[in-house]
Design an enzyme around this catalytic site. Structure first.
Site, PDB file in Angstrom:
ATOM      1  N   ASP A 117      24.779 -26.249  44.973  1.00  0.00           N
ATOM      2  CA  ASP A 117      25.728 -25.150  44.829  1.00  0.00           C
ATOM      3  C   ASP A 117      26.961 -25.442  43.984  1.00  0.00           C
ATOM      4  OD1 ASP A 117      26.509 -26.966  46.789  1.00  0.00           O
ATOM      5  OD2 ASP A 117      26.794 -25.478  48.372  1.00  0.00           O
ATOM      6  N   GLU A 163      32.464 -35.865  50.019  1.00  0.00           N
ATOM      7  CA  GLU A 163      33.312 -35.277  51.048  1.00  0.00           C
ATOM      8  C   GLU A 163      34.737 -35.820  50.976  1.00  0.00           C
ATOM      9  OE1 GLU A 163      32.610 -32.819  52.847  1.00  0.00           O
ATOM     10  OE2 GLU A 163      30.430 -32.725  53.045  1.00  0.00           O
ATOM     11  N   GLU A 192      32.348 -19.331  53.077  1.00  0.00           N
ATOM     12  CA  GLU A 192      31.890 -18.873  51.762  1.00  0.00           C
ATOM     13  C   GLU A 192      31.853 -17.354  51.600  1.00  0.00           C
ATOM     14  OE1 GLU A 192      30.834 -23.007  52.330  1.00  0.00           O
ATOM     15  OE2 GLU A 192      30.352 -21.241  53.549  1.00  0.00           O
ATOM     16  N   GLU A 223      23.692 -19.215  59.366  1.00  0.00           N
ATOM     17  CA  GLU A 223      23.665 -20.410  58.527  1.00  0.00           C
ATOM     18  C   GLU A 223      22.572 -20.322  57.468  1.00  0.00           C
ATOM     19  OE1 GLU A 223      24.597 -24.531  57.435  1.00  0.00           O
ATOM     20  OE2 GLU A 223      25.678 -22.866  58.333  1.00  0.00           O
TER      21      GLU A 223
END
Length: 514
Positions: free
Chosen positions: A249, A105, A391, A357
């Site tokens: 991902d 992150e 996304e 989600e």
């Protein structure tokens, strides 16, 4: 060209056919609204709590929202906000925090935010602010990486993700994840290229090497598709569980983006992405029983398929479109379009016009209360929350830029309009608890920093003044380049080999290696 005019919720926003520039101005106003609330109630903390007008510090109290907002504010040409952020970055002491640091992150938000700001403000946005203030971005990027780099000091070079920068310790985990390990290489390589110090690239690329050459063989059940966990001791995979969902991902995302960044150095990354993409089309493509027209990517583990996906995974269509365009592979591009249009249905089917989600198309597990919804939509909702994720809009953006079809830009506008309607508060933007309930259910008291970095940026880029898709047809090889139009900003995604910037997973644009 197909053109589908979609109904927009009553948000007060104009449709795509409205006067030029109004959409861009509307997005800029929303960005400024979120920024003003953050500055008033939360700065210099990490996030605004937009219901209570408090603050959160989930990213180590270094001002995550400010750093994440820098590249978007730069692209929007907001010199006032950019100067505020640069002044803040100059004060950050990255060696001090009371909480555990996530290497992943921190890399994608802080390190990338600063490096991208440097690339933009030393490049196409030069002159927006005092150039003397810009140099701090590279200085602080190096300072941050120097604080973090002990994470790679392991027997294999696969880093720990959760680290204590005060003690030099870690959480003791025996493994690291696929995405967490494989989503460092773009940022750390860019830092080496800008500073001339090869250490940062070497550390990240050594960790990546285990993912490019996976062991044991059972960890790669299909060519290019690998497991989810890697041993920090040996670099070997500990499973063969495959997905494009969260946790896996962005490893796949970065394989093709590293090739865009530098095709000479990262040809192997491209080869691995092609293998993964082709295997995904052959082995993971799945069509709901009630909607054979939709295509999602299933998961796979030890001979069993999982028919579930996430909002996070809906970047996949844009990634296939980018790869297909860069490589001149119409089959990959067309499959990407299928994924994009299927993820659009997760937005199109809900009460709010925002996707959930997590969702599933497993016809044997449909909750009774969602049976009718599944019959019509082709999926059912596992988790109806929305936490300001980007996304789906991201993939719409890639689809519009590379195909030139106006409907994808309309979908961006509809999604942004729904977010502006249901998530906006008097001081910012809040998440929703149930996108398929009236008014989105209740609201979540958190404004994630990626609202600034991603949702606002992709929405704005689609409507920036003078913006049009590149004029030439999709090239047949990565070597051909598309000429930019005079009005087309350099940081916009281009067809084929025409890109001069590539976006990290947090939507921070990096200048490609020259």
């Amino acid at each position: 060209m197909r053109l589908h005019l979609l109904a927009l919720p009553a948000t007060g926003l104009a449709l795509v056919g409205s006067p030029s520039g109004s959409q861009a101005d509307t997005v800029k106003e929303a960005f400024s609204h979120a920024w003003d609330g953050y500055m008033k109630y939360a700065f210099p903390h990490d996030e605004l709590l937009p219901l209570s007008n408090g603050y959160g510090d989930s990213r180590n109290h270094w001002g995550a929202s400010a750093v994440d907002a820098l590249s978007t504010a730069t692209i929007m040409g907001n010199a006032t906000i950019v100067t505020q952020i640069l002044d803040h970055i100059a004060t950050i002491d990255y060696s001090q925090t009371a909480s555990t640091v996530s290497l992943f992150e921190t890399t994608i938000r802080y390190l990338a935010g600063m490096l991208s700001g440097y690339d933009l403000l030393k490049g196409p946005a030069a002159g927006l602010v005092d150039d003397n203030k810009v140099d701090v971005l590279l200085e602080q990027s190096k300072n941050l990486a120097d604080v973090l780099k002990f994470a790679f000091d392991t027997p294999s070079g696969v880093p720990y993700n959760n680290i204590n920068i005060t003690s030099g310790g870690n959480d003791g985990s025996p493994t690291n994840g696929l995405a967490v390990t494989g989503t460092l290489v773009l940022e750390w390589t860019r830092l080496s290229d800008l500073t001339g110090d090869p250490e940062y690239a070497r550390l990240s690329q050594r960790a990546e090497s285990y993912l490019l050459h996976p062991h044991p063989a059972s960890s790669e059940p299909f060519p290019g598709l690998v497991g989810s966990s890697i041993s920090i001791e040996t670099g070997n995979f500990t499973d063969g569980s495959v997905s494009w969902n969260g946790g896996d991902d962005s490893f796949y995302e970065y394989l093709i983006k590293m090739y865009v960044y530098d095709p000479k150095r990262f040809g192997v990354y491209k080869d691995r992405w092609v293998a993964a993409a082709e295997s995904s089309m052959k082995y993971l493509a799945s069509h709901p029983a009630t909607r054979a027209d939709l295509t999602f990517l299933a998961t796979y583990n030890n001979g069993e398929y999982g028919l579930r996906s996430q909002h996070l995974a809906c970047f996949d269509g844009g990634n296939f479109i980018l790869g297909g365009s860069v490589l001149g592979r119409d089959d990959l591009l067309a499959f990407g379009v299928e994924l994009v249009e299927s993820c659009h249905e997760t937005y199109n089917a809900t009460v709010t016009g925002i996707g959930p989600e997590a969702f599933s198309w497993d016809s044997g597990a449909v909750p009774r209360a969602q049976a009718a919804f599944f019959d019509t939509a082709g999926f059912w909702i596992e988790n109806g929350a929305y936490i300001l994720r980007p996304e789906v809009i991201e993939s719409f953006y890639y689809a519009w830029r590379i195909t030139g079809q106006e409907e994808y830009r309309e979908w961006i506008w509809n999604a942004f309009g729904a977010i502006n309607k249901y998530c906006r508060t008097p001081s910012g933007f809040a998440g929703l608890t149930d996108v398929n309930a009236a008014n989105g259910g209740s609201r979540d008291n958190n404004q994630e920093s990626f609202l600034f970095a991603e949702v606002m940026k992709y929405s704005y880029l689609a409507f920036a003044p003078g913006t049009d898709p590149p004029p030439s047809s999709i090239p047949t090889s990565a070597g051909s380049r598309t000429e930019l139009t005079d009005a087309d900003d350099e940081w916009q995604v281009q067809r084929g080999g025409g890109n001069t910037f590539v976006f990290n997973t947090e939507a921070h644009p990096f200048r490609i290696s020259t």
